[in-house]
Design an enzyme around this catalytic site. Structure first.
Site, short mmCIF file in Angstrom:
data_model
loop_
_atom_site.label_atom_id
_atom_site.label_comp_id
_atom_site.label_asym_id
_atom_site.label_seq_id
_atom_site.Cartn_x
_atom_site.Cartn_y
_atom_site.Cartn_z
N GLY A 18 42.40 36.71 48.28
CA GLY A 18 43.19 37.27 47.19
C GLY A 18 42.58 38.51 46.60
O GLY A 18 41.39 38.79 46.77
N GLY A 20 42.74 40.80 42.84
CA GLY A 20 43.21 40.88 41.47
C GLY A 20 43.06 42.29 40.93
O GLY A 20 42.82 43.25 41.68
N GLY A 21 43.21 42.41 39.61
CA GLY A 21 43.16 43.72 38.99
C GLY A 21 41.81 44.39 39.10
O GLY A 21 41.73 45.62 39.22
N MET A 22 40.74 43.60 39.04
CA MET A 22 39.42 44.22 39.07
C MET A 22 38.48 43.54 40.06
O MET A 22 37.29 43.84 40.08
CB MET A 22 38.79 44.22 37.68
CG MET A 22 38.45 42.86 37.12
SD MET A 22 37.64 43.02 35.51
CE MET A 22 37.24 41.31 35.17
N ALA A 23 38.98 42.65 40.90
CA ALA A 23 38.10 41.95 41.83
C ALA A 23 38.88 41.45 43.04
O ALA A 23 40.10 41.36 43.02
CB ALA A 23 37.42 40.78 41.13
N VAL A 25 38.79 38.18 45.92
CA VAL A 25 38.29 36.82 46.05
C VAL A 25 38.17 36.48 47.53
O VAL A 25 39.11 36.71 48.30
CB VAL A 25 39.21 35.82 45.33
CG1 VAL A 25 38.65 34.40 45.46
CG2 VAL A 25 39.35 36.18 43.87
N LYS A 40 34.19 35.65 43.88
CA LYS A 40 34.95 36.76 43.30
C LYS A 40 34.03 37.96 43.22
O LYS A 40 32.98 37.90 42.56
CB LYS A 40 35.49 36.39 41.92
CG LYS A 40 36.24 37.54 41.24
CD LYS A 40 36.72 37.15 39.84
CE LYS A 40 37.99 36.36 39.90
NZ LYS A 40 38.61 36.21 38.56
N ASP A 134 45.18 34.71 29.06
CA ASP A 134 45.90 35.21 30.23
C ASP A 134 46.49 34.05 31.03
O ASP A 134 46.41 34.01 32.25
CB ASP A 134 44.97 36.04 31.12
CG ASP A 134 45.75 36.95 32.09
OD1 ASP A 134 46.95 37.20 31.84
OD2 ASP A 134 45.16 37.38 33.09
#
Length: 594
Positions: A18, A20-23, A25, A40, A134
């Site tokens: 996966g 995400g916005g800043m990382a 996984v 992550k 969140d």
């Protein structure tokens, strides 16, 4: 990120799962503890940003001490080669967002079960003064056993956090609370609002507020009331709807008192003990609170007006006059409507019927009907069939109506298009291929089976001469077999080779020695040699010797006596032949003389 890269000398990345916005996984293997984990890894462009690194570190710290079966466990965090990483539990399953996207609206009972578990997770976090901030379906994993796991505390913040207040508006616009959208101070009730949005979306397949951009969505979060879920999905019950709508109250004080309070209400609904009667009470309380707030606001405006100059007072007076005109207009409209209603009643049945026929009537309830019958019923009532979609169902016969929008018995204008969902029958169970578990550790085998949506089961451990002790040596069904998703696969771990102590068989007859060795699982191989001390056919010696441990099925060599070596024996002297007996001689017969 390069596959097989190792972080902190122990976490070997195996595949990306996966972004995400800043990382990103990754699935990884902890080479120290021998288990599958998730790592992550912060994206390189953020590694040098102090704000992002602080938030990344905060995620690890926020979740590390939270212990709940519904929260993803944090194992470790650190810095490696200029970037930061967090090591956490690897959760098998599917994001709730993906489940909604692929399957549409879920059953409200399943949504309630998941929401209860999320409430449990939030209750634990709130006890540690941590607001998640969140909550969204992307951060809720649904495991193969159907239970939820809350993850990603990346923007969670405790009450005494030193991060700036501007961070309070972070979050996903579709799920933020009104106070979060306005950048106000947050309370635990903000997480409950976000969970209300998640429940709404999961039960209807639609978001309560949507718009082309995040700002427009946030404005709707603040100013607009959501359409009741039952108007989108007629199968939503009043009890479930009341829980969702209470969680979506604009005023935090009108939501549930706590995550535990919301969980208890949901659990009461699941037990059949909650009917949604709290909605009316809530509405009255909300009205009272709003009136109190309006009273305070008017009083504040009045006091403030005394200090303003004449121009400002004049502007206020103008606004006040305009307001009065607006209220007079509303009162006038209400009076006109009331007059028309009375007039219609006075006109009598015939005129009222004609007017009803022109404006609309009740929608027929066609749920459960065959599609053709439903179409006929809808058209006879003066409506038309709109979109027709299909959905798998184990409860409604193939070809029959599962649901309709607008739902039956509601009022709609003539000609309104009635959308139908038709049953396509029970979904065929998914088929999966069983992975090869041979040589894997138990943890690796369980992870491989869970990834393939299969249920692992440990069978009886067994001896193996080819597989290392503790590793999988047998499985059933065999690797490559196609089975129904969720099927159980039994695996056995190796105990290593099976061993036995070699018994003594010297001085035994060859047949007895072979029988003794075979009786303990050892093969016998016989050779012979001469021996003057051991009778022929008996064992002289054996290799390995008695008392030695060997693997079952191994061979012991026995040496069997052939008796004395004839070449070493002294030959006996042959007996002399008997001497011949001499023949007797005849005596001379005397003669007479003359």
């Amino acid at each position: 990120m390069v596959r097989n890269r190792v972080f902190a000398g122990r976490y070997r990345l195996t595949e990306k799962v996966g972004t995400g916005g800043m990382a990103e996984v990754y699935k990884a293997f902890d080479e120290v503890l021998g288990r599958v984990v998730a790592v992550k890894v912060m994206l390189p462009q953020y590694a040098a940003d102090a704000t992002f690194t602080a938030r990344f570190r905060q995620e690890a710290q926020a979740a590390a001490n939270l212990s709940s079966p519904y929260i993803v466990n944090i194992y470790d965090w650190g810095q490696d080669s200029g970037t930061y990483f967090i090591v956490m539990e690897f959760v098998h399953g599917i994001e709730l967002k993906r489940a909604i996207r692929e399957r549409g609206a879920l059953s409200e009972r399943k949504v309630a079960e998941l929401a209860s578990q999320v409430c449990q997770a939030l209750s634990v976090a709130h006890q540690f003064d941590i607001i998640h901030r969140d909550i969204k379906p992307q951060n809720i994993m649904v495991q193969p056993d159907g239970n939820a796991k809350v993850m990603d505390f990346g923007i969670a913040r405790s009450g005494n956090s030193s991060l700036t207040t501007t961070n309070s508006v972070l979050g996903t616009a579709h799920y933020v609370s009104p106070e979060q959208a306005q950048g106000k101070k947050l309370t635990y009730a903000s997480d409950l609002y976000s969970l209300g949005v998640v429940m709404y979306e999961a039960a209807t397949g639609q978001l309560p507020f949507d718009a082309p951009d995040a700002v427009a969505v946030a404005v709707k979060q603040v100013n607009e009331e959501p359409v009741p879920p039952s108007q989108i999905n007629p199968r939503v019950s009043p009890a479930f709807e009341s829980i969702v709508m209470r969680a979506l109250s604009k005023d935090p004080a009108q939501r549930f008192a706590s995550a535990l309070d919301m969980k208890n209400t949901i659990d009461s609904y699941l037990a059949g003990n909650y009917t949604g009667t709290m909605t009316a009470v809530m509405s009255k309380d909300k009205t009272r609170v709003m009136n109190q707030q309006n009273g305070r606001r008017n009083k504040q405006n009045k006091n403030k007006g005394k200090k303003q100059n004449n121009d400002e007072i004049g502007e206020q007076s103008l606004q006040y006059d305009e307001g009065k005109k607006g209220r007079r207009k509303k009162k006038g409209r209400k009076g006109l409507i009331a007059f028309l209603v009375i007039l219609l009643l006075l006109l009598g049945g015939g005129s009222l019927y004609a007017l009803n026929g022109g404006l609309g009537q009740k929608v027929p309830n066609v749920v459960g009907m065959a599609q053709a019958d439903a179409k006929s019923s809808i058209e006879k009532a003066g409506f038309s069939v709109g979109t027709v979609s299909q959905e798998n169902s184990s409860k409604v016969a193939t070809g029959n109506v599962i649901s309709q929008t607008p739902k039956g018995s509601t009022w709609a204008r003539n000609g309104t298009r009635i959308n139908l969902v038709i049953s396509s029958g029970e979904a065929a169970p998914a088929r999966v291929s069983i992975p090869n578990l041979s040589g894997m550790s138990e943890t690796e085998a369980q992870a491989a089976l869970a990834s393939a949506n299969l249920t692992p089961k440990r069978g009886e451990d067994t001896h193996s001469s080819t597989v290392k002790e503790g590793m999988v040596c047998e499985q059933s069904p065999e690797a490559g077999t196609e089975v129904t998703a969720g099927s159980t696969v039994t695996y056995s771990l190796s105990l290593g080779p099976d061993t036995v102590v070699v018994p003594s068989v010297t001085n035994m007859s060859q047949s007895d020695a072979v029988e003794t060795l075979n009786g303990v699982g050892i093969e016998a191989s016989a050779t012979t040699e001469y021996d003057s001390n051991i009778s022929e056919g008996y064992v002289i010696r054996q290799t390995p010797t008695a008392g030695t441990k060997i693997e079952v099925g191994s061979t012991v060599t026995i040496v069997v006596s052939d008796g004395p070596d004839p070449r070493t024996l002294t030959p006996s002297p042959e007996p002399e032949p008997p001497k011949p007996t001499p023949k007797p001689t005849k005596a001379a017969t005397p003669t007479s003389s003359g």
